[in-house]
Design an enzyme around this catalytic site. Structure first.
Site, PDB file in Angstrom:
ATOM      1  N   GLU A 271      -1.827 -27.640  -9.117  1.00  0.00           N
ATOM      2  CA  GLU A 271      -1.400 -26.304  -8.698  1.00  0.00           C
ATOM      3  C   GLU A 271       0.111 -26.139  -8.849  1.00  0.00           C
ATOM      4  O   GLU A 271       0.898 -26.957  -8.361  1.00  0.00           O
ATOM      5  CB  GLU A 271      -1.793 -26.048  -7.246  1.00  0.00           C
ATOM      6  CG  GLU A 271      -1.397 -24.664  -6.751  1.00  0.00           C
ATOM      7  CD  GLU A 271      -1.998 -24.293  -5.410  1.00  0.00           C
ATOM      8  OE1 GLU A 271      -1.695 -23.191  -4.918  1.00  0.00           O
ATOM      9  OE2 GLU A 271      -2.785 -25.093  -4.848  1.00  0.00           O
TER      10      GLU A 271
ATOM     11  N   ASP B 244     -13.007 -27.925   0.758  1.00  0.00           N
ATOM     12  CA  ASP B 244     -11.741 -28.541   1.151  1.00  0.00           C
ATOM     13  C   ASP B 244     -11.865 -29.278   2.484  1.00  0.00           C
ATOM     14  O   ASP B 244     -12.445 -28.743   3.440  1.00  0.00           O
ATOM     15  CB  ASP B 244     -10.654 -27.477   1.309  1.00  0.00           C
ATOM     16  CG  ASP B 244      -9.885 -27.228   0.037  1.00  0.00           C
ATOM     17  OD1 ASP B 244      -9.879 -28.114  -0.843  1.00  0.00           O
ATOM     18  OD2 ASP B 244      -9.275 -26.148  -0.085  1.00  0.00           O
TER      19      ASP B 244
ATOM     20  N   LYS C 227     -12.699 -31.841  -1.469  1.00  0.00           N
ATOM     21  CA  LYS C 227     -11.383 -31.893  -2.103  1.00  0.00           C
ATOM     22  C   LYS C 227     -10.336 -32.219  -1.047  1.00  0.00           C
ATOM     23  O   LYS C 227     -10.404 -31.690   0.067  1.00  0.00           O
ATOM     24  CB  LYS C 227     -11.035 -30.554  -2.779  1.00  0.00           C
ATOM     25  CG  LYS C 227      -9.642 -30.549  -3.448  1.00  0.00           C
ATOM     26  CD  LYS C 227      -9.444 -29.340  -4.338  1.00  0.00           C
ATOM     27  CE  LYS C 227      -9.250 -28.069  -3.569  1.00  0.00           C
ATOM     28  NZ  LYS C 227      -7.988 -28.077  -2.748  1.00  0.00           N
TER      29      LYS C 227
ATOM     30  N   ASP D 117      -9.661 -24.114   1.721  1.00  0.00           N
ATOM     31  CA  ASP D 117      -9.110 -23.857   3.049  1.00  0.00           C
ATOM     32  C   ASP D 117      -8.254 -22.597   3.042  1.00  0.00           C
ATOM     33  O   ASP D 117      -7.813 -22.121   4.086  1.00  0.00           O
ATOM     34  CB  ASP D 117      -8.325 -25.062   3.578  1.00  0.00           C
ATOM     35  CG  ASP D 117      -7.218 -25.526   2.649  1.00  0.00           C
ATOM     36  OD1 ASP D 117      -6.994 -24.881   1.603  1.00  0.00           O
ATOM     37  OD2 ASP D 117      -6.575 -26.543   2.968  1.00  0.00           O
ATOM     38  N   SER D 118      -8.082 -22.011   1.854  1.00  0.00           N
ATOM     39  CA  SER D 118      -7.480 -20.678   1.743  1.00  0.00           C
ATOM     40  C   SER D 118      -8.281 -19.637   2.497  1.00  0.00           C
ATOM     41  O   SER D 118      -7.795 -18.529   2.749  1.00  0.00           O
ATOM     42  CB  SER D 118      -7.350 -20.287   0.266  1.00  0.00           C
ATOM     43  OG  SER D 118      -8.572 -20.480  -0.424  1.00  0.00           O
TER      44      SER D 118
ATOM     45  N   GLU E 243      -5.931 -33.135  -0.515  1.00  0.00           N
ATOM     46  CA  GLU E 243      -4.615 -32.999  -1.106  1.00  0.00           C
ATOM     47  C   GLU E 243      -3.829 -34.304  -1.058  1.00  0.00           C
ATOM     48  O   GLU E 243      -3.875 -35.039  -0.066  1.00  0.00           O
ATOM     49  CB  GLU E 243      -3.819 -31.907  -0.371  1.00  0.00           C
ATOM     50  CG  GLU E 243      -4.436 -30.525  -0.498  1.00  0.00           C
ATOM     51  CD  GLU E 243      -3.600 -29.445   0.174  1.00  0.00           C
ATOM     52  OE1 GLU E 243      -4.053 -28.290   0.166  1.00  0.00           O
ATOM     53  OE2 GLU E 243      -2.514 -29.752   0.707  1.00  0.00           O
TER      54      GLU E 243
END
Length: 263
Positions: A180, A82, A111, A43-44, A113
């Site tokens: 991270e 993501d 993925k 999502d970056s 979080e």
């Protein structure tokens, strides 16, 4: 890698897993040709490609489009996509719909979080046949709650909370984790005790592998220099020079040359 089963095999053999992000077909193709094990459609992309200030601006439409592009560029690689901001916090049905859309666009796995508050979602996705990668430590979607982009797990309590979440994520069925921006010793301890591989970014050298944002390792943004990134190219310099040479050639009537003119 062509399947998530190879993550466990690499971890068991102590072969480091190499991941990078990719957001388009061209760079995904380069990653595949370079022998990268797996690509992450992070999502970056909201920041790197679309110019937003944080990842919370990534949308499902954005993630689906970029996932499809990456899959076309790397048809044989594991592609992890993501789940964007809050996609896995709206309940199991909404999470399955979001993850399903990414898989249909070409993702091998998704993925997400964190763990707390959506344990049932992780288990439900895995039970529905959708491979899940976890993400702990600095979780960018929670940047406002974390107080910015900073190292996580410094205190004993914070470190134990991250270790507990890692164990819980593994128990819920994730096939791998991203760690991270956590202290190297903490990342090493988590990697050693987990039955699934922990992929590091800013987490030291003793994780089961590494992942970097592709524009960072290519040096495409001269103003962004996080300590944990090694630049493998001066991409910004190469691009800038090429564009300046092109502009000079056009203005001097040196481009196109006779051999470049279609008859």
């Amino acid at each position: 890698m062509k399947s998530i089963l190879e993550f466990s095999a690499a971890h068991a053999a102590r072969r480091p897993i190499v991941m990078t992000t990719a957001y388009d077909a061209l760079l995904a193709r380069h990653a595949a040709r370079a022998g990268i094990d797996a690509v992450l459609v992070g999502d970056s992309v909201a920041m790197v490609v679309h110019g937003f200030p944080s990842t919370v601006h990534a949308t499902m439409e954005m993630m689906v489009a970029h996932t499809a592009a990456v899959r076309r560029g790397a048809p044989d690689l594991v592609v992890v996509a993501d789940l964007p901001f809050l996609a896995h916090r709206r309940g199991r049905e909404a999470a399955v719909a979001a993850a399903g859309a990414l898989v249909q666009a070409g993702a091998t796995a998704v993925k997400l979080e964190g763990v707390a508050g959506h344990e049932d979602v992780i288990a439900h996705l895995v039970g529905s046949g959708i491979p899940v990668m976890g993400h702990l430590g600095l979780t960018p979607q929670s940047v406002h709650q974390l107080g910015g982009y900073r190292l996580q797990g410094r205190s004993a309590d914070e470190a134990e909370a991250i270790r507990a979440d890692a164990r819980r994520a593994a128990a819920l069925g994730v096939f791998a984790l991203v760690l991270e921006c956590v202290p190297a010793a903490l990342a090493a301890a988590i990697t050693a005790e987990l039955p699934v591989p922990a992929i590091g970014i800013g987490a030291g050298a003793e994780t089961a592998g590494q992942v970097l944002v592709i524009s960072d390792l290519l040096g495409l943004d001269p103003d962004f220099r996080p300590r944990f990134v090694r630049r493998y190219a001066d991409g910004a310099g190469v691009v800038q020079e090429a564009l300046e040479r092109y502009a000079r050639d056009v203005r001097a009537a040196h481009f196109p040359a006779a051999a470049e003119v279609l008859a």
